[in-house]
Design a protein around this motif. Structure first.
Motif, PDB file in Angstrom:
ATOM      1  N   ASP A 164      25.133 -26.105  13.321  1.00 43.02           N
ATOM      2  CA  ASP A 164      23.824 -25.084  13.204  1.00 43.02           C
ATOM      3  C   ASP A 164      24.094 -24.196  14.384  1.00 43.02           C
ATOM      4  N   ALA A 165      24.804 -24.823  15.481  1.00 43.81           N
ATOM      5  CA  ALA A 165      24.971 -24.079  16.832  1.00 43.81           C
ATOM      6  C   ALA A 165      26.310 -23.023  16.637  1.00 43.81           C
ATOM      7  N   HIS A 166      27.262 -23.444  15.680  1.00 43.00           N
ATOM      8  CA  HIS A 166      28.508 -22.796  15.761  1.00 43.00           C
ATOM      9  C   HIS A 166      29.030 -22.285  14.445  1.00 43.00           C
ATOM     10  N   LYS A 167      28.102 -22.216  13.277  1.00 46.17           N
ATOM     11  CA  LYS A 167      28.446 -22.023  11.963  1.00 46.17           C
ATOM     12  C   LYS A 167      29.041 -20.459  11.954  1.00 46.17           C
ATOM     13  N   ASN A 168      28.735 -19.404  13.026  1.00 43.04           N
ATOM     14  CA  ASN A 168      29.325 -18.366  12.678  1.00 43.04           C
ATOM     15  C   ASN A 168      30.440 -17.899  13.675  1.00 43.04           C
ATOM     16  N   ALA A 169      31.050 -19.081  14.308  1.00 46.47           N
ATOM     17  CA  ALA A 169      32.041 -18.972  15.260  1.00 46.47           C
ATOM     18  C   ALA A 169      33.241 -18.769  14.422  1.00 46.47           C
ATOM     19  N   ALA A 170      34.244 -18.089  14.922  1.00 47.50           N
ATOM     20  CA  ALA A 170      35.529 -17.880  14.361  1.00 47.50           C
ATOM     21  C   ALA A 170      36.440 -19.086  14.075  1.00 47.50           C
ATOM     22  N   PRO A 171      37.021 -19.095  13.006  1.00 47.41           N
ATOM     23  CA  PRO A 171      37.758 -20.408  12.735  1.00 47.41           C
ATOM     24  C   PRO A 171      38.884 -20.842  13.578  1.00 47.41           C
ATOM     25  N   GLU A 172      39.307 -19.966  14.579  1.00 45.78           N
ATOM     26  CA  GLU A 172      40.051 -20.742  15.703  1.00 45.78           C
ATOM     27  C   GLU A 172      39.291 -21.185  16.749  1.00 45.78           C
ATOM     28  N   VAL A 173      37.791 -21.006  16.609  1.00 41.96           N
ATOM     29  CA  VAL A 173      37.003 -21.737  17.665  1.00 41.96           C
ATOM     30  C   VAL A 173      36.229 -22.985  17.184  1.00 41.96           C
ATOM     31  N   PHE A 174      35.712 -22.984  15.923  1.00 39.81           N
ATOM     32  CA  PHE A 174      35.142 -23.970  15.346  1.00 39.81           C
ATOM     33  C   PHE A 174      35.542 -24.209  13.798  1.00 39.81           C
ATOM     34  N   ARG A 175      35.604 -25.381  13.439  1.00 39.02           N
ATOM     35  CA  ARG A 175      36.009 -25.697  11.956  1.00 39.02           C
ATOM     36  C   ARG A 175      35.321 -27.080  11.603  1.00 39.02           C
ATOM     37  N   VAL A 176      35.153 -27.247  10.226  1.00 38.85           N
ATOM     38  CA  VAL A 176      34.545 -28.272   9.604  1.00 38.85           C
ATOM     39  C   VAL A 176      35.741 -29.012   8.744  1.00 38.85           C
ATOM     40  N   LEU A 177      35.999 -30.195   9.007  1.00 39.70           N
ATOM     41  CA  LEU A 177      36.806 -31.008   8.023  1.00 39.70           C
ATOM     42  C   LEU A 177      36.081 -31.160   6.668  1.00 39.70           C
TER      43      LEU A 177
END
Length: 173
Positions: A12-25
């Motif tokens: 919820d907090a990082h869903k709009n972060a760039a892929p180099e910053v935050f990713r989901v497996l």
């Protein structure tokens, strides 16, 4: 001790972060040990049906002592998604628990499921497979790896709980 977190709250907090910053497996990994939630800085191994470097990693110290206290690490293994050989079994799982690792995430298989189940660490893998690897001393360590299409870099942070796994370029909790 594992800090309190929720992968849903992190998303919820990082869903709009760039892929180099935050990713989901992707949700294809299964739990194989007692600890259902774990997190820590990532150490990587890239190998294909050869667990020489996995063995070396879990037999080494699985934590860092810092000014803020002891931080357990997460071993992330790019096994190329192979379902033909197990990269971790009971003996290596026990070594990882003894040496203080927070958890292991394996894009591949494990074996000795009954021996892994009570261990006090997190183990996520694709499936169980009774056939072991042949150790031929091949593979790479401390390199960017890809798990099911998602890049994970050494030193990033991995967070795993009942809802899933996320990777962040920096520590979030």
């Amino acid at each position: 001790m594992t800090p309190s977190f929720s992968s849903c709250d992190l998303c919820d907090a990082h869903k709009n972060a760039a892929p180099e910053v935050f990713r989901v497996l992707p949700p294809v990994f299964k739990d194989f040990a007692a600890r259902r939630a774990f997190c820590g800085p990532v150490v990587t191994v890239k190998c294909y049906e050869d667990n020489t470097l996995v063995k070396a990693a879990v037999e080494s110290c699985g934590y860092e002592d810092t000014a803020a206290g002891r931080i357990a690490k997460v071993l992330v293994v790019d096994g190329a998604g192979s379902l033909r050989r197990a990269l971790l079994g009971g003996n290596l799982g026990a070594a990882a628990a003894k040496n203080g690792w927070a958890g292991l995430v394996i894009d591949g298989c494990v074996r000795d499921v009954g021996e892994l189940a009570p261990l006090d660490l997190g183990i996520r893998a694709l499936a169980s497979m009774p056939l072991p690897t042949d150790r031929q001393k091949q593979g790479l360590k401390d390199v960017p790896v890809q798990l099911q299409g998602v890049w994970v870099n050494p030193g990033e942070w991995l967070y795993a709980d009942a809802d899933g796994m996320v990777v962040s370029a920096t520590r979030l909790v």
